[in-house]
Design a protein around this motif. Structure first.
Motif, mmCIF file in Angstrom:
data_model
loop_
_atom_site.group_PDB
_atom_site.id
_atom_site.type_symbol
_atom_site.label_atom_id
_atom_site.label_comp_id
_atom_site.label_asym_id
_atom_site.label_seq_id
_atom_site.Cartn_x
_atom_site.Cartn_y
_atom_site.Cartn_z
ATOM 1 N N ARG A 51 67.189 98.879 -44.397
ATOM 2 C CA ARG A 51 68.246 97.873 -44.282
ATOM 3 C C ARG A 51 69.197 98.198 -43.134
ATOM 4 N NH1 ARG A 51 69.536 96.479 -50.669
ATOM 5 N NH2 ARG A 51 67.439 95.696 -51.112
ATOM 6 N N LEU A 52 69.449 99.480 -42.926
ATOM 7 C CA LEU A 52 70.279 99.867 -41.788
ATOM 8 C C LEU A 52 69.572 99.527 -40.480
ATOM 9 C CD1 LEU A 52 72.794 101.247 -40.637
ATOM 10 C CD2 LEU A 52 71.609 103.446 -40.875
ATOM 11 N N ALA A 53 68.265 99.747 -40.431
ATOM 12 C CA ALA A 53 67.495 99.423 -39.230
ATOM 13 C C ALA A 53 67.586 97.934 -38.916
ATOM 14 C CB ALA A 53 66.041 99.828 -39.410
ATOM 15 N N GLU A 54 67.569 97.088 -39.951
ATOM 16 C CA GLU A 54 67.719 95.651 -39.735
ATOM 17 C C GLU A 54 69.078 95.330 -39.123
ATOM 18 O OE1 GLU A 54 67.101 93.719 -43.433
ATOM 19 O OE2 GLU A 54 64.970 94.266 -43.572
ATOM 20 N N SER A 55 70.125 95.978 -39.632
ATOM 21 C CA SER A 55 71.466 95.740 -39.096
ATOM 22 C C SER A 55 71.607 96.270 -37.677
ATOM 23 C CB SER A 55 72.515 96.396 -40.005
ATOM 24 O OG SER A 55 72.583 95.748 -41.255
ATOM 25 N N LEU A 56 70.725 97.182 -37.305
ATOM 26 C CA LEU A 56 70.728 97.726 -35.948
ATOM 27 C C LEU A 56 69.793 96.944 -35.033
ATOM 28 C CD1 LEU A 56 70.747 101.536 -36.807
ATOM 29 C CD2 LEU A 56 72.556 100.286 -35.597
ATOM 30 N N GLY A 57 69.401 95.756 -35.462
ATOM 31 C CA GLY A 57 68.574 94.909 -34.617
ATOM 32 C C GLY A 57 67.110 95.290 -34.596
ATOM 33 N N GLY A 58 66.634 95.914 -35.669
ATOM 34 C CA GLY A 58 65.224 96.308 -35.731
ATOM 35 C C GLY A 58 64.952 97.679 -35.147
ATOM 36 N N ALA A 59 65.883 98.600 -35.308
ATOM 37 C CA ALA A 59 65.686 99.964 -34.811
ATOM 38 C C ALA A 59 64.482 100.606 -35.503
ATOM 39 C CB ALA A 59 66.934 100.807 -35.069
ATOM 40 N N PRO A 60 63.694 101.407 -34.796
ATOM 41 C CA PRO A 60 62.549 102.068 -35.420
ATOM 42 C C PRO A 60 63.005 103.119 -36.431
ATOM 43 C CG PRO A 60 62.850 102.854 -33.173
ATOM 44 C CD PRO A 60 63.801 101.710 -33.357
ATOM 45 N N VAL A 61 62.178 103.348 -37.433
ATOM 46 C CA VAL A 61 62.446 104.340 -38.469
ATOM 47 C C VAL A 61 61.280 105.320 -38.513
ATOM 48 C CG1 VAL A 61 62.869 104.755 -40.915
ATOM 49 C CG2 VAL A 61 63.762 102.674 -39.829
ATOM 50 N N LEU A 62 61.562 106.590 -38.354
ATOM 51 C CA LEU A 62 60.562 107.651 -38.488
ATOM 52 C C LEU A 62 60.748 108.292 -39.854
ATOM 53 C CD1 LEU A 62 58.340 109.473 -37.268
ATOM 54 C CD2 LEU A 62 60.178 110.943 -36.410
ATOM 55 N N ARG A 63 59.732 108.214 -40.700
ATOM 56 C CA ARG A 63 59.815 108.733 -42.064
ATOM 57 C C ARG A 63 59.213 110.133 -42.109
ATOM 58 N NH1 ARG A 63 61.711 104.421 -44.525
ATOM 59 N NH2 ARG A 63 61.037 102.328 -43.861
#
Length: 219
Positions: A51-63
């Motif tokens: 959800r934070l990535a969405e608020s950041l305009g689609g920032a990538p997430v490395l799990r």
């Protein structure tokens, strides 16, 4: 520490103030602002990071679940540094292979471009070896036993033996290398979504929070 005060915002925009704060940070990894999201297993890191990535305009997430292995639950930093951190620090794309937990092997290689913001989420995202590369460290403020209970319920009885091993490994990791004392932001889940306390460090910060109307994450 004072408890955060609730401040309701419109649906879908509640993480925007935090996103703006993170986007305004100076780069910490070459051209990248690396944001760590740490917490106990089952604390809600993955859902919050998404959800934070969405608020950041689609920032990538490395799990970090894609970086760890059965044999290296926490001994994965050397691989992360060589495959991801060092290339991004030099402004080059990172090439890494996510781990397949079912097949017990690394899968096809993926490419991670040096985006302005990158979220790294998982248990150990705030470890001491990784902190110098982070622009901010966020900690999911969910109690350990509650987090583990959620994780066990999510994964079912067939993974109970794995969870027994994981809990021992997590206790050992955080005993030797705690993340929470170094967090810049503490994130809590409330009945209406998320609230957080921001500062540097968060444990001595002035409270600041918002509420999200989408409800709690699953895990």
């Amino acid at each position: 520490m004072e408890q955060p005060q609730h401040s309701p915002l419109s649906p879908g925009r509640s993480l925007d103030p935090l996103a703006r704060e993170l986007a305004a940070l100076p780069p910490s990894l070459g051209p990248v602002r690396l944001i760590g999201v740490d917490g106990h297993a089952g604390s809600g890191k993955s859902t919050f990071a998404g959800r934070l990535a969405e608020s950041l305009g689609g920032a990538p997430v490395l799990r970090l679940d894609d970086v760890a292995t059965h044999e290296e639950l926490f001994d994965w930093f050397g691989r992360l540094r060589a495959q991801v951190l060092e290339p991004l620090a030099a402004g080059r794309p990172a090439h890494w292979a996510p781990y397949d937990w079912v097949g017990r092997r690394f899968g096809p290689q993926r490419v991670l471009e040096p985006a302005p913001l990158l979220i790294v989420e998982g248990v150990g995202a705030g470890r001491r070896a990784l902190r110098p590369w982070l622009a901010r460290l966020l900690w999911m403020e969910t109690p350990r036993e509650r987090s583990w209970g959620r994780g066990r319920n999510r994964d079912g009885r067939e993974l109970s033996a794995f969870w027994d091993e994981w809990e021992r490994a997590e206790v050992a990791h955080f005993s030797d290398d705690p993340s929470r004392p170094f967090a810049d932001v503490l994130v809590r889940q409330s009945g209406t979504g998320y609230e957080w306390t921001s500062g540097a460090p968060a444990t001595a910060a002035t409270p600041s929070s918002v509420t999200e109307s989408h409800g709690l994450p699953r895990a």
